[in-house]
Design an enzyme around this catalytic site. Structure first.
Site, PDB file in Angstrom:
ATOM      1  N   LYS A  65      50.170  36.983  28.333  1.00 45.26           N
ATOM      2  CA  LYS A  65      50.006  35.752  27.554  1.00 45.26           C
ATOM      3  C   LYS A  65      49.909  36.066  26.064  1.00 45.26           C
ATOM      4  CE  LYS A  65      46.391  32.346  26.500  1.00 45.26           C
ATOM      5  NZ  LYS A  65      46.048  32.767  25.133  1.00 45.26           N
ATOM      6  N   CYS A 112      40.744  27.755  22.287  1.00 46.76           N
ATOM      7  CA  CYS A 112      39.379  27.955  22.777  1.00 46.76           C
ATOM      8  C   CYS A 112      38.372  27.787  21.641  1.00 46.76           C
ATOM      9  CB  CYS A 112      39.224  29.363  23.361  1.00 46.76           C
ATOM     10  SG  CYS A 112      40.064  29.598  24.940  1.00 46.76           S
ATOM     11  N   ASP A 157      42.382  32.757   7.346  1.00 46.64           N
ATOM     12  CA  ASP A 157      42.466  33.160   5.945  1.00 46.64           C
ATOM     13  C   ASP A 157      43.258  34.446   5.750  1.00 46.64           C
ATOM     14  OD1 ASP A 157      40.237  34.330   7.308  1.00 46.64           O
ATOM     15  OD2 ASP A 157      39.511  35.109   5.400  1.00 46.64           O
ATOM     16  N   GLN A 158      43.206  35.370   6.722  1.00 43.81           N
ATOM     17  CA  GLN A 158      43.955  36.619   6.577  1.00 43.81           C
ATOM     18  C   GLN A 158      45.464  36.393   6.677  1.00 43.81           C
ATOM     19  OE1 GLN A 158      42.349  39.870   5.912  1.00 43.81           O
ATOM     20  NE2 GLN A 158      40.965  38.218   5.321  1.00 43.81           N
ATOM     21  N   ARG A 169      37.018  31.436  13.905  1.00 46.95           N
ATOM     22  CA  ARG A 169      38.348  32.064  14.007  1.00 46.95           C
ATOM     23  C   ARG A 169      39.286  31.601  12.883  1.00 46.95           C
ATOM     24  NH1 ARG A 169      39.885  33.157  20.168  1.00 46.95           N
ATOM     25  NH2 ARG A 169      41.232  31.390  19.992  1.00 46.95           N
ATOM     26  N   PRO A 170      38.946  31.849  11.636  1.00 42.74           N
ATOM     27  CA  PRO A 170      39.744  31.333  10.525  1.00 42.74           C
ATOM     28  C   PRO A 170      41.094  32.032  10.408  1.00 42.74           C
ATOM     29  CG  PRO A 170      38.068  32.831   9.702  1.00 42.74           C
ATOM     30  CD  PRO A 170      37.812  32.667  11.169  1.00 42.74           C
ATOM     31  N   VAL A 189      33.646  40.941  17.714  1.00 38.97           N
ATOM     32  CA  VAL A 189      34.945  40.406  17.288  1.00 38.97           C
ATOM     33  C   VAL A 189      34.859  38.921  16.958  1.00 38.97           C
ATOM     34  CG1 VAL A 189      37.357  40.086  17.946  1.00 38.97           C
ATOM     35  CG2 VAL A 189      36.150  42.171  18.619  1.00 38.97           C
TER      36      VAL A 189
END
Length: 434
Positions: free
Chosen positions: A22, A117, A125-126, A122-123, A328
């Protein structure tokens, strides 16, 4: 309401085959948009709700997509639309992976802020940092993120503050059509990154160093359709490894790649689980008694965060005190309360969870809080007294193909039912696989 009802007490034995990954197929389908000539044909594609969602996103962007017999054929040679609307992106945060390909192909992309989810913030920005380094201007507002570039993207040296898998994939895809060379440092090293790089190279890209901390992408003028087979799903393989260990069973997991499972294998062997690498895959034999261990999730090659909740279910059966520390994602312990409903001795301390075992779990009605938690609750149900009913199966369907059927084939007493139609009697479930 759909539920999975599982009755504990069976040792699982037999053979199970894992699907295509997945976490590899979604960014690869998105990257297929980079090909302006020819068709991409992807094989070993799992039949998951997330795959249907990303296919719908591509169709909305004016690509032709056919999905049948575990194969996706994508023709993105026509002019592409630039906007991925909220109705698709809200279902799955991986939809943001179309941003890099659209920016590279069209010079513009407008993407609704992602869903998926509910695991912390969980931005992205990177991702945006990388696009800006390549010359794009980025605006965020009104629920959308928009990026555009005058002319074409330019190669750049980009350092990621964290080895984000999604950012590595998105930037790598965008850089394939940029002018010049892009050097991506502190890149993610997951096997899925390598699979995407192999697909990009099959289309004519020049990507080197995938699987290491530094990836070099030399931009080319055009990419072409290619054939590619998706790698096996290491998280599904790990989930069935836990199924064998938690029930004291003996399962051969076909199509599993041992090299992708090293961190999982190491921790399970530390717990007393016997793991044998065979030509067909990996054989896992559960012990009579599991030993407590400590686990810290880390970027690859460390222990994968996507196996955290499944290992939590396993450690609840271990003798002694175990600890899992999540580094994480924030807020990835929502399933702890559900384990408590099953009589687990478990508590949260900051970014860690402490478990005392072994636990005599009791069947209960529990709700899946995310994709991997759904699998973990079912695994816990395999060793609980009585019946466990797991709801919110929409999460499970995002990442597992016929999970309950595969477990049933291994000997589990399990059924998926729709209780809107009629109340299922416990006796009917207990008669399964008798």
């Amino acid at each position: 309401m759909e539920k999975i009802i599982v009755r504990g007490g069976k040792r699982l034995n037999g053979t199970v085959r894992v699907e295509g990954a997945k976490n590899a197929v979604l960014p690869i389908i998105a990257a297929a948009l980079l090909a302006s000539d020819g068709k991409n044909v992807l094989s070993e594609v799992p039949v998951l709700s997330d795959v249907y969602t990303i296919n719908e996103v591509l169709r909305h962007l004016n690509a032709e997509v056919v999905f049948e017999n575990n194969q996706v054929t994508i023709d993105s040679s026509k002019e592409l639309n630039i906007e991925a609307p909220f109705e698709y992106v809200r279902k799955m945060r991986a939809s943001v992976q179309v941003m890099g390909p659209l920016l590279a192909r069209n010079g513009r992309a407008r993407i609704a802020l992602p869903g998926g989810c509910a695991i912390g913030s969980r931005p992205i920005d990177q991702h945006l940092k990388g696009f800006e380094a390549m010359g794009a201007k980025v605006q965020v507002g009104n629920g959308f993120v928009e990026a555009y570039v005058e002319g074409e993207l330019k190669g750049a040296k980009i350092y990621l503050d964290f080895p984000s898998v999604g950012a590595t994939e998105n930037i790598m895809s965008a850089a394939t059509l940029a002018k010049g060379t892009t050097i991506l440092e502190n890149a993610a090293k997951e096997p899925e990154i390598v699979d995407l790089a192999n697909f990009l190279n099959a289309m004519g890209a020049k990507v080197r160093g995938a699987g290491t901390g530094t990836i070099r992408i030399e931009g080319v003028d055009k990419l072409y359709g290619a054939n590619h087979s998706i790698i096996p799903d290491r998280i599904e393989a790990g989930t069935f490894m836990v199924a064998a260990a938690i029930t004291g069973g003996d399962i051969l997991i076909e199509n599993a790649v041992p090299e992708h499972l090293r961190s999982i294998t190491a921790k399970m062997e530390e717990m007393g689980v016997k793991i044998i690498e065979e030509n067909e895959g990996v054989r896992v034999i559960g012990p009579d008694k599991l030993k407590a261990v400590d686990i810290k999730t880390m970027p690859h090659p460390g222990f994968p965060t996507d196996m955290q909740s499944q290992m939590m279910a396993l450690l609840l059966q271990a003798d002694g005190t175990s600890m899992i520390t999540e580094t994480v994602f924030e807020n990835r312990f929502m399933h702890v309360e559900e384990f408590r409903r099953m009589n687990a001795d478990i508590k949260i301390e900051g970014r860690s969870v402490i478990m005392n075992g072994p636990n005599s779990l009791q069947g209960a009605e529990v709700a899946a809080t995310d994709l991997r938690a759904a699998a973990a609750l079912i695994l816990a149900g395999l060793v609980s007294e009585g019946y466990t009913r797991v709801t919110e199966l929409k999460h499970l369907d995002r990442g597992y193909v016929n999970f309950h059927k595969k477990l049933a084939a291994l000997g589990a007493t399990i059924e998926r039912v729709n209780e809107k139609v009629e109340e299922v009697k416990e006796q009917e479930v207990s008669d399964l696989h008798a």
